[in-house]
Design an enzyme around this catalytic site. Sequence first.
Site: not given
Length: 316
Positions: A43, A124, A170, A286, A301
């Site tokens: 990816i 989430h 969430e 947060h 990655d």
Amino acid sequence: MRRAALAAGACTALVAALLGSAAGAQASPPTAAPARTLSAPDIDGAAVKADLGELQKIADANGGTRAHGTAGYKASVDFIQAKLEAAGFTTKLQEFTSGGAKGYNVIADWPGGDSDKVVMAGAHLDSVDAGPGINDNGSGAAGILEVALAVAKADLKPAGHLRFAWWGDEEAGMVGSSHYVDALGADGLAKIDGYLNFDMIGSPNPGYFVYDDDARLEKVFTDWFAAKKIATEPETEGDGRSDHAPFKDRGVKVGGLYSGGERTKTERQAAQWGGTAGEEFDACYHRSCDTLKNIDDKALDTNTDAIANAVWELSS
């Protein structure tokens, strides 16, 4: 007489040979199509980072947040859903109400596969009110998005049915994923062969934690990391704090990855992954500084490639 007979015999033999050759040609099977590869693609980490850039732009345009109940969250939902539908997924928005505000889960199904053997990956999509939530949990959301898009690009024909989910709210206690599990019911849950959860996979001082709730699912990840000589540790402290919990509580086998949040590194972890003991995995956890700058590109990655490997392996 004998010469005529020989000539006639030669002619008969020639006709028989020609007929036999034609029959043989008709009976020959068509050339087999090349075997489909079962290995997961690599990816592109830059594509995952670009998705995070879009989530950052959404937050910037909506008061610096993508929290449940805000315009920033709904714009995040629209961004994810549009990319999935353009790639050929069947998507739906599952609505729920939390804290007096409407919330959304994005559910995306890839056509085909055994509907009684569902392999599901989720993350989430919401942030906290204080910031844009790029590591927590734009990283997981963008990671599974690019894996889903890789499934579409490969036109994967999985034996098991593939489903991806982006959960709402969430941060208030797995509200969106709990709503999904409740709505699915016992029959629907029995069809889920495994649920994989990805919450913070790009922490700036990363560790490589693997959920240890189910031995089979854990081994898929630990074997992949071991082959790359990357040390992992079982993730146990976060049990019940992310969206795998509602599934596990209802008897579904769960697995997943985590790169560290508000916790600090032990001496052993610092020796394994670099840094110093006592250093926070994510000092912006947060907080308003959980921006696009708060991402370790290599961890992002690497973990996304591990997700792709698990999806390919478990659905084959």
